[in-house]
Scaffold this motif. Structure first.
Motif, PDB file in Angstrom:
ATOM      1  N   ASP A 592       0.852  -1.183   0.000  1.00  0.00           N
ATOM      2  CA  ASP A 592       0.000   0.000   0.000  1.00  0.00           C
ATOM      3  C   ASP A 592       0.890   1.236   0.000  1.00  0.00           C
ATOM      4  O   ASP A 592       1.983   1.222   0.594  1.00  0.00           O
ATOM      5  CB  ASP A 592      -0.853  -0.012   1.290  1.00  0.00           C
ATOM      6  CG  ASP A 592      -1.849   1.132   1.297  1.00  0.00           C
ATOM      7  OD1 ASP A 592      -3.023   0.906   0.981  1.00  0.00           O
ATOM      8  OD2 ASP A 592      -1.414   2.265   1.581  1.00  0.00           O
ATOM      9  N   GLY A 594       0.671   3.695   1.618  1.00  0.00           N
ATOM     10  CA  GLY A 594       0.897   4.186   2.989  1.00  0.00           C
ATOM     11  C   GLY A 594       2.157   3.635   3.633  1.00  0.00           C
ATOM     12  O   GLY A 594       2.634   4.150   4.635  1.00  0.00           O
ATOM     13  N   GLN A 595       2.723   2.587   3.065  1.00  0.00           N
ATOM     14  CA  GLN A 595       3.954   2.032   3.634  1.00  0.00           C
ATOM     15  C   GLN A 595       5.197   2.807   3.209  1.00  0.00           C
ATOM     16  O   GLN A 595       6.269   2.615   3.745  1.00  0.00           O
ATOM     17  CB  GLN A 595       4.137   0.591   3.176  1.00  0.00           C
ATOM     18  CG  GLN A 595       3.136  -0.417   3.690  1.00  0.00           C
ATOM     19  CD  GLN A 595       3.431  -1.795   3.116  1.00  0.00           C
ATOM     20  OE1 GLN A 595       3.557  -1.949   1.898  1.00  0.00           O
ATOM     21  NE2 GLN A 595       3.566  -2.787   3.973  1.00  0.00           N
ATOM     22  N   ILE A 610       7.363  -7.391  14.640  1.00  0.00           N
ATOM     23  CA  ILE A 610       5.956  -7.005  14.849  1.00  0.00           C
ATOM     24  C   ILE A 610       5.496  -7.591  16.190  1.00  0.00           C
ATOM     25  O   ILE A 610       6.040  -8.569  16.669  1.00  0.00           O
ATOM     26  CB  ILE A 610       5.056  -7.537  13.700  1.00  0.00           C
ATOM     27  CG1 ILE A 610       5.251  -9.046  13.484  1.00  0.00           C
ATOM     28  CG2 ILE A 610       5.342  -6.787  12.406  1.00  0.00           C
ATOM     29  CD1 ILE A 610       4.286  -9.615  12.459  1.00  0.00           C
ATOM     30  N   GLY A 615       6.855  -1.883  15.861  1.00  0.00           N
ATOM     31  CA  GLY A 615       6.570  -0.900  14.808  1.00  0.00           C
ATOM     32  C   GLY A 615       5.563  -1.410  13.793  1.00  0.00           C
ATOM     33  O   GLY A 615       5.831  -1.463  12.592  1.00  0.00           O
ATOM     34  N   ASN A 616       4.371  -1.756  14.285  1.00  0.00           N
ATOM     35  CA  ASN A 616       3.360  -2.324  13.376  1.00  0.00           C
ATOM     36  C   ASN A 616       2.507  -1.246  12.745  1.00  0.00           C
ATOM     37  O   ASN A 616       2.447  -0.129  13.225  1.00  0.00           O
ATOM     38  CB  ASN A 616       2.383  -3.226  14.165  1.00  0.00           C
ATOM     39  CG  ASN A 616       3.077  -4.199  15.048  1.00  0.00           C
ATOM     40  OD1 ASN A 616       4.033  -4.826  14.636  1.00  0.00           O
ATOM     41  ND2 ASN A 616       2.619  -4.295  16.282  1.00  0.00           N
ATOM     42  N   TYR A 617       1.784  -1.614  11.700  1.00  0.00           N
ATOM     43  CA  TYR A 617       0.617  -0.855  11.261  1.00  0.00           C
ATOM     44  C   TYR A 617      -0.600  -1.634  11.747  1.00  0.00           C
ATOM     45  O   TYR A 617      -0.576  -2.881  11.761  1.00  0.00           O
ATOM     46  CB  TYR A 617       0.554  -0.776   9.735  1.00  0.00           C
ATOM     47  CG  TYR A 617       1.657   0.020   9.065  1.00  0.00           C
ATOM     48  CD1 TYR A 617       2.599  -0.629   8.277  1.00  0.00           C
ATOM     49  CD2 TYR A 617       1.751   1.386   9.216  1.00  0.00           C
ATOM     50  CE1 TYR A 617       3.613   0.070   7.644  1.00  0.00           C
ATOM     51  CE2 TYR A 617       2.760   2.107   8.592  1.00  0.00           C
ATOM     52  CZ  TYR A 617       3.681   1.448   7.799  1.00  0.00           C
ATOM     53  OH  TYR A 617       4.682   2.148   7.183  1.00  0.00           O
ATOM     54  N   VAL A 618      -1.660  -0.968  12.073  1.00  0.00           N
ATOM     55  CA  VAL A 618      -2.866  -1.711  12.473  1.00  0.00           C
ATOM     56  C   VAL A 618      -3.631  -2.183  11.241  1.00  0.00           C
ATOM     57  O   VAL A 618      -4.498  -3.040  11.315  1.00  0.00           O
ATOM     58  CB  VAL A 618      -3.802  -0.850  13.353  1.00  0.00           C
ATOM     59  CG1 VAL A 618      -3.140  -0.542  14.679  1.00  0.00           C
ATOM     60  CG2 VAL A 618      -4.201   0.426  12.625  1.00  0.00           C
ATOM     61  N   ASP A 619      -3.272  -1.618  10.064  1.00  0.00           N
ATOM     62  CA  ASP A 619      -4.092  -1.919   8.874  1.00  0.00           C
ATOM     63  C   ASP A 619      -3.271  -2.445   7.702  1.00  0.00           C
ATOM     64  O   ASP A 619      -3.758  -2.501   6.580  1.00  0.00           O
ATOM     65  CB  ASP A 619      -4.835  -0.657   8.437  1.00  0.00           C
ATOM     66  CG  ASP A 619      -3.866   0.502   8.186  1.00  0.00           C
ATOM     67  OD1 ASP A 619      -4.324   1.581   7.801  1.00  0.00           O
ATOM     68  OD2 ASP A 619      -2.634   0.289   8.381  1.00  0.00           O
ATOM     69  N   ALA A 620      -2.008  -2.756   7.928  1.00  0.00           N
ATOM     70  CA  ALA A 620      -1.209  -3.276   6.804  1.00  0.00           C
ATOM     71  C   ALA A 620       0.020  -3.956   7.385  1.00  0.00           C
ATOM     72  O   ALA A 620       0.420  -3.680   8.513  1.00  0.00           O
ATOM     73  CB  ALA A 620      -0.767  -2.130   5.881  1.00  0.00           C
ATOM     74  N   ILE A 622       4.126  -4.745   7.670  1.00  0.00           N
ATOM     75  CA  ILE A 622       5.277  -3.816   7.586  1.00  0.00           C
ATOM     76  C   ILE A 622       6.261  -4.302   6.512  1.00  0.00           C
ATOM     77  O   ILE A 622       7.295  -3.681   6.295  1.00  0.00           O
ATOM     78  CB  ILE A 622       6.010  -3.699   8.936  1.00  0.00           C
ATOM     79  CG1 ILE A 622       6.581  -5.045   9.378  1.00  0.00           C
ATOM     80  CG2 ILE A 622       5.087  -3.100   9.992  1.00  0.00           C
ATOM     81  CD1 ILE A 622       7.491  -4.942  10.602  1.00  0.00           C
TER      82      ILE A 622
END
Ligand code: GLC
Length: 752
Positions: A592, A594-595, A610, A615-620, A622
């Protein structure tokens, strides 16, 4: 005058008997008052002596003239005649209707050589980034072949054609590190890795300059854009960059140094503001690093009006200040804008020293002498007539197009396609596209010379096979005939879906905020997948795209980039298995947008991985959809255990790493065996979780196995500190021999 008449008379007489010497050699050498050639006119003299001799004869205005470059087009000889005769012009480059015959160049050159006091020749530049008339795959695609020597060959042909078209110099290679696919110029570079970028930069310079840059088929190379242009905030072209010295030294500068070490004679200063000061007036990089540290002896040309742009950048109030800070920083030639015209009065006013201007002129004259322009100022006008699209160029273009392809997915062996397939449906707006194959910066490339995928596939099919070609929708707008495409898919045995971007969405000032396949192409994709047929997607694009839905639902995905005039044939070679896919990504494909920025050689951070408070994303995820170094083949390769010897390396020693690689599939294939290291603890700053330090392309038949060996010196384990010192420090390292930057198990070794 007498002598010139004598020479003219002789030439006329010789011409009358067909014995005229090559009139493109300079025949009008004026003899000085002692009846001798001036030193600068004597090609037996050392270049530096010729430069000194000429420089001391030049007036201030003639010197300033050498610092000025403008664009030229058909008929320029009338427009610029007076300026050239006054000695106000040092260089031109093909702009607008880019010239492909040397007629206009020679006409301009004749004015400079014969109608000026000192006869200083002009130098002619051009943007031949990946071909002139024979257009090869975009550089990002060619980098995915992981074959610098192939790139050297394609760029040698680019030089042959570019020089035949009347150019002495090309504004290439573009070696900007690329970590942000929102940036349209990512297409022009080699991706996210400095090690691979260095190999491609050097190969490109060798291709352009050959073994002798004065050879009429060679062109002067130009390392661009110096420096940090690709780190534009937001991926938005021309935007500000903030790059720490540590990152600049280890990721952005090495490719320029590699090109200069390979002999590049020019550098182009960049548009961007670099960590607080515009690159085209940034004395730290232009002088302290380029000159004082690297001892670069060529000249720096600004990017297009970049000197003028110091005013909107907000570091110069007017043309005087723009000229002053740029020339003092180390920009020798001003492209198109004319702020350097203020320099004479600034010298008189004591604001700029004569020595500063003389040094800039010296560098430009040096390159003109080394290019041989004083001896051969004119391009032979007989060359261009049969210089373009020669058979050897087209064969190489097809090879490069095939080797640039990266196989991203191949479920159920959807690929290769059998040549006996009875009914093939080629659907999608890029299936029969020709112009789009050329990519950005396609110089004198013509759509009519490009082979579309439809033509390439037709060339593969056995008699009796039927190919149906239907676009299904437009590349970007809303016109579509999805129903028609669905019915074509339903009737076919094999469905190939050609999707991607328009070529003019890549290149300069072409940034994107979304990286999906544009227009109604995804609607088309879903409709074709809904037929239940296995769908083979071929992507034609100038940057990584975000394609998680295609990754999930296509049977196969082949990344074809923009493969140039032979794209259709090269891609068809891979689709039908005449050439096995051997490309590997040199840039990460994000899930995405956004990354972004997302790249393999990242630092570990203090909370790697993770999980809770990581350092995670809640919606994608890493991690990228496809990592650097990734690419499939039509077979399978197994890697044996990596052996490292010695496991404790003494200073001055070398380390050998080996792994057995076996083709465990039932087809022959080419594997790019990759070597990565990690320095676990470095005193001047963190080292990436992986760093590419070597690779080998090997071809194995089914069942065949090969022991692949890499050797690393201590030097290979080092890195730059912020001051530019190369540090090799004792401590623990990890090493991988694997198929991409996200695979394999590390082995440990220690540097004592
Ligand atoms: C453009 C580009 C540069 C190119 C130059 C001449 O603005 O930034 O890469 O070489 O101008 O066309």
């Amino acid at each position: 005058m007498k002598r010139t008449l004598f020479l003219l008379g002789t030439l006329f007489a010789m011409n009358a008997f067909g014995a005229a010497p090559d009139i493109y050699h300079k025949g009008w050498i004026d003899l000085n008052k002692n009846g001798m050639k001036d030193v600068y006119e004597d090609s037996t003299q050392p270049v530096e002596k010729r430069v000194d001799d000429l420089l001391k004869q030049m007036t201030l205005d003639e010197k300033i003239g050498q610092l000025h470059q403008n664009t030229y087009d058909v008929g320029a000889e009338k427009i610029y005649k007076d300026e050239i005769e006054r000695g106000d012009m040092g260089s031109f480059f093909g702009g607008g209707l880019i010239i492909e015959t040397p007629i206009h160049r020679n006409a301009l050159q004749r004015i400079a050589v014969e109608n000026t006091r000192l006869g200083i020749p002009l130098i002619f530049g051009h943007d031949a980034i990946h071909g002139f008339r024979t257009i090869f795959p975009i550089p990002l695609g060619q980098a995915c072949a992981w074959e610098p020597e192939l790139f050297e060959r394609t760029q040698r042909i680019s030089a042959r054609e570019t020089s035949a078209g009347g150019n002495d110099w090309t504004f290439s290679p573009m070696v900007d590190l690329g970590r942000d696919p929102r940036w349209g110029r990512i297409a022009e570079g080699f991706g996210e890795d400095p090690y691979l970028g260095c190999l491609y930069a050097a190969a490109n310079v060798r291709g352009f300059q050959g073994t002798n840059v004065a050879d009429p088929e060679s062109v002067v190379a130009c390392m661009k854009h110096f420096v940090g242009y690709g780190a534009a905030e937001g991926g938005r072209d021309y935007n500000t960059t903030e790059i720490s010295e540590f990152t600049l030294r280890n990721f952005y500068l090495p490719q320029f140094k590699a090109g200069i070490d390979a002999g590049a004679w020019t550098v182009m200063s960049a548009f961007n503001c670099l960590s607080g000061f515009p690159a085209s007036a940034n004395r730290h990089v232009l002088n302290d690093i380029l000159r004082d540290e690297w001892h670069f002896q060529g000249f720096v040309v600004s990017d297009y009006q970049a000197v003028e742009q110091l005013i909107p950048h907000g570091v110069a109030a007017d043309a005087n200040e723009a000229a002053r800070i740029a020339i003092k920083a180390g920009v020798d030639m001003e492209m198109v804008s004319s702020n350097y015209e203020t320099l004479p009065q600034q010298i008189q006013g004591g604001k700029v020293s004569q020595a500063t201007v003389d040094e800039a002129v010296r560098r430009i004259l040096r390159v003109k002498f080394i290019k041989g322009l004083f001896e051969k100022p004119y391009t032979d006008t007989t060359r261009y007539k049969d210089a373009y699209l020669r058979p050897d160029a087209l064969v190489l273009a097809e090879e490069a197009a095939a080797k640039s392809c990266v196989l991203l997915k191949n479920e159920g062996d959807a690929l290769p396609i059998s040549k006996r397939a009875k009914k093939i449906a080629l659907i999608g707006p890029l299936g029969d596209a020709r112009a789009e194959m050329l990519g950005c910066w396609a110089s004198r490339g013509r759509p009519q010379d490009a082979v579309s995928l439809a033509t390439g596939i037709r060339g593969k099919l056995a008699a009796g096979s039927k190919l149906t070609v239907t676009p299904g929708c437009n590349i970007t707008n809303n016109t579509a005939d999805i129903k028609g495409a669905v019915s074509a898919a339903k009737e076919a045995d094999v469905v190939v879906l050609a999707l991607g971007e328009p070529r003019d969405w890549s290149g300069e000032s072409k940034s994107r905020t979304h990286l999906g396949v544009p227009g109604r192409q995804m609607e088309l994709f879903r409709a074709i997948v809904a037929t239940g047929k296995p769908v083979i997607v071929v992507l034609f694009n100038g940057r990584p795209l975000t394609i998680p839905e295609i990754d999930t639902n296509a049977a196969a995905i082949l990344e074809a980039w923009q493969g140039g005039v032979e794209a259709g044939n090269g891609v068809a070679d891979v689709l039908f298995g005449d050439t096995g896919p051997s490309g590997r990504l040199t840039i990460s494909f994000p899930y995405d947008v956004g990354q972004i920025p997302i790249y393999y050689n990242h630092y570990n951070t203090g909370r790697p991985g993770i999980g809770e408070y990581k350092g995670n994303y809640v919606d994608a995820p890493i991690t990228p959809l496809y990592p650097f170094g990734y690419g499939l083949t039509y077979t399978k390769f197994d890697y044996g255990k990596v052996q490292v010897s010695p496991s404790r390396l003494n200073p001055g020693g070398t380390l050998t790493a080996t792994a057995q690689v076996k083709n465990t599939g039932d087809r022959a294939g080419t594997e790019v065996v990759q070597l990565y290291i990690r320095d676990i603890a470095a005193t001047a700053g963190p080292r990436p979780v992986r760093e590419l330090k070597g690779f080998k392309k090997i071809h194995l038949n089914p069942g065949e196995s090969k022991k692949v060996t890499f050797t690393l010196s201590m030097h290979d384990l080092g890195y730059f500190d912020p001051a530019g010192h190369w540090l090799v420090e004792p401590g623990k390292f990890q090493l991988w021999i694997c198929k991409d930057s996200a695979s394999g198990k590390p082995v440990d070794f220690e540097l004592q």
